[in-house]
Design an enzyme around this catalytic site. Structure first.
Site, short mmCIF file in Angstrom:
data_model
loop_
_atom_site.label_atom_id
_atom_site.label_comp_id
_atom_site.label_asym_id
_atom_site.label_seq_id
_atom_site.Cartn_x
_atom_site.Cartn_y
_atom_site.Cartn_z
CB ALA A 73 -21.73 -26.42 -3.29
N GLY A 132 -17.93 -25.14 0.16
CA GLY A 132 -17.97 -23.88 -0.59
C GLY A 132 -18.07 -22.67 0.31
CD GLU A 154 -14.03 -24.73 -2.16
OE1 GLU A 154 -15.24 -25.00 -2.24
OE2 GLU A 154 -13.19 -25.23 -2.91
CD GLU A 174 -15.50 -29.46 -0.02
OE1 GLU A 174 -14.87 -29.76 0.99
OE2 GLU A 174 -15.73 -28.28 -0.34
N1 T1G Z 1 -26.74 -28.60 0.48
C1 T1G Z 1 -28.09 -28.75 0.55
N2 T1G Z 1 -28.77 -29.03 1.69
C2 T1G Z 1 -28.04 -29.16 2.81
C3 T1G Z 1 -26.64 -29.03 2.83
C4 T1G Z 1 -25.99 -28.72 1.59
N3 T1G Z 1 -24.67 -28.54 1.51
N4 T1G Z 1 -26.22 -29.22 4.11
C5 T1G Z 1 -27.31 -29.46 4.85
N5 T1G Z 1 -28.41 -29.43 4.08
C6 T1G Z 1 -29.79 -29.61 4.52
C7 T1G Z 1 -30.05 -31.01 5.06
O1 T1G Z 1 -30.33 -31.89 3.99
C8 T1G Z 1 -31.23 -30.76 5.94
O2 T1G Z 1 -32.35 -30.60 5.07
C9 T1G Z 1 -30.95 -29.38 6.54
O3 T1G Z 1 -30.01 -28.77 5.64
C10 T1G Z 1 -30.35 -29.45 7.92
O4 T1G Z 1 -29.21 -30.33 7.82
C11 T1G Z 1 -17.88 -26.38 -4.03
C12 T1G Z 1 -18.73 -28.88 -3.83
C13 T1G Z 1 -24.30 -28.12 7.94
C14 T1G Z 1 -23.32 -29.53 9.78
O5 T1G Z 1 -20.77 -31.32 3.16
O6 T1G Z 1 -22.66 -31.36 7.39
O7 T1G Z 1 -19.41 -27.37 -0.85
O8 T1G Z 1 -33.79 -32.52 5.85
O9 T1G Z 1 -30.08 -32.05 9.43
O10 T1G Z 1 -27.45 -31.63 11.92
O11 T1G Z 1 -16.10 -27.33 -2.87
O12 T1G Z 1 -26.01 -30.41 7.38
O13 T1G Z 1 -34.07 -30.24 6.87
O14 T1G Z 1 -34.74 -30.63 4.48
O15 T1G Z 1 -27.65 -32.02 8.71
O16 T1G Z 1 -27.58 -29.07 12.10
C15 T1G Z 1 -19.93 -29.32 1.50
C16 T1G Z 1 -23.09 -30.87 4.68
C17 T1G Z 1 -20.84 -29.52 0.34
C18 T1G Z 1 -21.91 -29.90 4.64
C19 T1G Z 1 -25.76 -29.01 9.71
N6 T1G Z 1 -20.70 -29.14 2.69
N7 T1G Z 1 -24.00 -30.53 5.74
O17 T1G Z 1 -26.05 -30.16 10.46
O18 T1G Z 1 -28.57 -30.19 10.19
S1 T1G Z 1 -19.97 -29.81 -1.16
C20 T1G Z 1 -21.08 -30.20 3.43
C21 T1G Z 1 -23.71 -30.86 7.05
C22 T1G Z 1 -19.18 -28.35 -1.48
C23 T1G Z 1 -17.50 -27.07 -2.77
C24 T1G Z 1 -18.17 -28.40 -2.58
C25 T1G Z 1 -24.78 -30.56 8.05
C26 T1G Z 1 -24.51 -29.28 8.84
P1 T1G Z 1 -33.84 -31.02 5.60
P2 T1G Z 1 -28.87 -31.28 9.05
P3 T1G Z 1 -27.43 -30.28 11.27
#
Ligand code: T1G
Length: 652
Positions: free
Chosen positions: A61, A100, A103, A123
């Site tokens: 998400a 998400g 999911e 999460e």
């Molecule tokens: N939402 C918004 N921006 C995100 C994002 C996200 N989920 N994940 C990454 N970014 C942005 C990050 O801020 C950066 O932005 C750019 O993408 C590159 O990220 C409903 C509620 C995917 C493994 O926890 O683990 O889903 O600084 O530098 O090293 O149940 O990003 O370039 O502007 O980290 O290659 C669950 C979180 C969310 C994954 C990539 N998902 N992200 O790593 O690049 S909650 C996560 C990561 C959810 C549902 C629930 C990593 C990555 P900018 P990066 P990377």
């Protein structure tokens, strides 16, 4: 168009294009809802492939939307609608299919992944639980204990593991989109499988396994609420009807999202990413690095060399003689063997890395190095000599880096003429594991050399934080400050085990006195003796550490330090140390008073915040966020509290 639909015969391909990670923003959710309606209405469409452009399938998400008013369509409802589609949906997975994203894949009738795909529900690392059906659908697809492990730890699994546990139907031999189209054509001709929501939970491989996994997750939670909620939600999903479990999951998710722990964890998530995109090096061209030389094969040198090898660099390790070179090489090989045993690398990759690694005893072997990192004994004279030899033998365009943990990098840079190519790369032990890398910025360094150092750090999978030159840079200077405050509290009335207990109860992995006993008290003792002549006599000085060392109590390695160590090496309070501390308070005329845990932590956190403010005012750190990133990644400051600088603002 963040979501487009193209026709491939009687298969519709719905493609999400929302860089950088195809997060399910409102526009993506809206686009998916429209694509669902369109493909349901179109009689030509017999099945749907859901794919993503760019480097990854949906990675979650959109975290930037959290804490803001929800905008329809919300993900859980959208996913329930996709799950109820009359036509089969096949998820074509690649990259990091997280939160998400996974999911969304679970509501598709089939899932196929590229071989390098990783799939997870992280999460809990954001203080949340899956909020779009993950806790209900996942244990209906894979064994409940495996579902609980993924949800409660947040750790992803590889495509091969996912296939093994039934999370995906197949791994694409080549192009995942083509493979998904084939699977969709097959799916179009058979009865659509029951949606997960209509299935009973999978049965456990072993009735006790679920409870074992649950107990491990709860034991490691250490003050975090989300892991406990994860266990509760999965247990509930196994025992009540799916629709009720979905409602319960949503309620729990909404509650967690507004909890201070989740806000702090999300703050740190973005703070760590901001640190890698610091203003000074943004947009600056970097030099290409393919070969790294490491001077010194001790613990740090070997860890740095292994870290570079694991990132794919060619590495030449230089040691003073064959015996040292041999033991340094053995340390590196041991680390690589550890990575192999943990399946971090494959046997083929292990062999390839050996071919990338060379050991030498002559600086004449430095010609291939684009970057040279010295990791020799922490003594200024020794390091100055190494830099001068590097100026003679390394290429004039090679960047030269010092791994010093507190020496003056300006002074080291001035050892050579080309000082604009000298930076500090302060790794933390064990260098191949710890993510933090302090990039120390000497006055004369060029932007290009600095930007290359930051890029190199990111290529190692590290979190680079820029630090100005001062005693201890950011991390060790912050630690000296709270260690000093803890010493003061010893004289004021607290005991080492009381302070350590309060720090561990707060969420730190270890107390400051046990940490010193583990590191060895003699190391800091020799530094204090070296600095004694220059110490400010007006500054309060606590001599208890010196007194322990004068008695040969160097910590765990001598069986006695601040603690007494039993035969199993367990730390026990020591009456002798208590008597020594009380006598020292008496000698200084200090009336001792009792300290409760929260009073101890107030002084420890206060010392961190004061030193952090000084570090910011001197420009040693670029932002309070950088200091919190350092504290979380160097000392295990509890992430669910954000950091000392975050706490100063959050508590206002
Ligand atoms: N939402 C918004 N921006 C995100 C994002 C996200 N989920 N994940 C990454 N970014 C942005 C990050 O801020 C950066 O932005 C750019 O993408 C590159 O990220 C409903 C509620 C995917 C493994 O926890 O683990 O889903 O600084 O530098 O090293 O149940 O990003 O370039 O502007 O980290 O290659 C669950 C979180 C969310 C994954 C990539 N998902 N992200 O790593 O690049 S909650 C996560 C990561 C959810 C549902 C629930 C990593 C990555 P900018 P990066 P990377």
């Amino acid at each position: 168009m963040v979501v487009s639909v193209t026709q491939h015969g009687d298969i519709a391909v719905v493609t999400i294009c929302n860089p950088p990670v195809n997060a399910t923003s409102q526009a993506v959710r809206q686009g998916l809802a429209e694509a669902l309606d369109a493909t349901e209405r179109d009689p030509e469409v017999k099945a749907v492939v859901l794919a993503c452009a760019g480097r990854t399938f949906i990675a979650g998400a959109d975290i930037t939307e959290f804490g803001k008013p929800a905008v329809a369509p919300n993900l859980p409802d959208l996913l329930t609608r996709i799950e109820a589609a009359s036509k089969p949906w096949v998820a074509a997975l690649h990259g990091t299919v997280l939160g998400g994203g996974l999911e969304t894949a679970l509501v598709c009738s089939h899932r196929i992944a590229a071989a390098a795909t990783r799939l997870g529900l992280p999460e809990v690392t954001l203080g949340l639980i899956p909020g779009a059906g993950g806790t209900v659908r996942l244990p209906r697809l894979i064994p409940p204990e495996r579902a609980l492990e993924m949800i409660g730890t947040g750790k992803p699994v590889s495509a091969f593991e996912a296939k093994k546990i039934g999370l995906i139907d197949a791994i694409a031999e080549a192009d995942v989109l083509e493979a998904a189209l084939d699977l969709a054509r097959h799916a179009a001709g058979v009865t659509k499988p029951d949606p997960l929501i209509k299935r009973a939970p999978q049965t456990s491989e072993n009735e006790y396994e679920f409870d074992r996994v649950a107990a491990k997750i709860v034991a490691r939670a250490r003050g975090q609420i989300a892991p406990h909620q994860a266990v509760q939600s999965v247990r509930l999903a196994l025992s009540i009807p799916a629709d009720q479990a979905l409602a319960a999951e949503r309620a729990a998710f909404v509650t967690l999202q507004s909890d201070p722990q989740s806000r702090a964890l999300r703050y740190l998530f973005f703070a760590e990413r901001a640190a890698t995109k610091n203003a000074r090096t943004k947009g600056i061209a970097t030099r290409g690095i393919t070969h790294v030389a490491v001077i010194g094969g001790g613990t740090m040198g070997a860890g740095i060399a292994a870290s570079c090898l694991l990132a794919g660099y060619g590495v030449t390790m230089i040691e003073r003689d064959h015996l040292a070179a041999k033991s340094g090489a053995a340390r590196v090989v041991n680390i690589l063997k550890g990575s192999l045993s943990r399946s971090v690398i494959s046997p083929e990759r292990y062999d390839q890395l050996q071919d990338l690694f060379a050991v030498a005893t002559s600086y004449a072997d430095l010609a291939a190095a684009d970057l040279v990192i010295e990791a020799v004994y922490e003594d200024l004279a020794v390091k100055l000599d190494v830099l001068r030899r590097l100026e003679t033998h390394a290429r004039p365009d090679a960047i030269l880096a010092s791994n010093t943990s507190y020496l003056d990098v300006n002074q080291i840079a001035r050892a050579i003429d080309g000082s604009d190519r000298v930076i500090g790369l302060h790794f933390f032990a064990p260098a191949h594991i710890m993510k933090l890398l302090e990039i120390v910025v000497p006055d004369a360094v060029s932007d290009e050399a600095l930007a290359t150092g930051v890029q190199f750090a990111r290529s190692l999978g590290k979190i680079p934080v820029l630090a100005g030159v001062c005693d201890g840079f950011i991390a060790n200077r912050m630690m000296s400050a709270y260690r000093r405050e803890a010493d003061h509290m010893l004289e004021d009335g607290a005991l080492p085990w009381e302070i350590d207990k309060a720090m561990v109860g707060f969420g730190l992995p270890v107390g400051v006195f046990q940490m010193q006993d583990l590191a060895g008290l003699d190391i800091s003792w020799s530094m204090r003796k070296r600095l004694a002549a220059t110490r400010d006599p007006a500054q309060r000085y606590v001599a208890i550490g010196d007194m322990l060392c004068e008695q040969g109590r160097f910590g765990r390695k001598t069986g006695r330090g601040y603690y007494l160590y039993d035969d199993q090496g367990e730390a026990q309070p020591d009456p002798e140390v208590e008597a020594m501390i009380l006598a020292e308070s008496r000698r200084k005329g200090i009336r001792r008073r009792a300290f409760a845990a929260d009073a101890i932590m107030a002084r420890i956190i206060g010392a961190m915040q004061s030193e952090g403010a000084a570090i910011l005012s001197e420009g040693v750190a670029a932002s309070p966020q950088d200091i919190d990133v350092v504290m979380a990644n160097a000392f295990g400051f509890p992430r669910w509290r954000g950091g000392p600088m975050y706490m100063a603002v959050a508590s206002e």
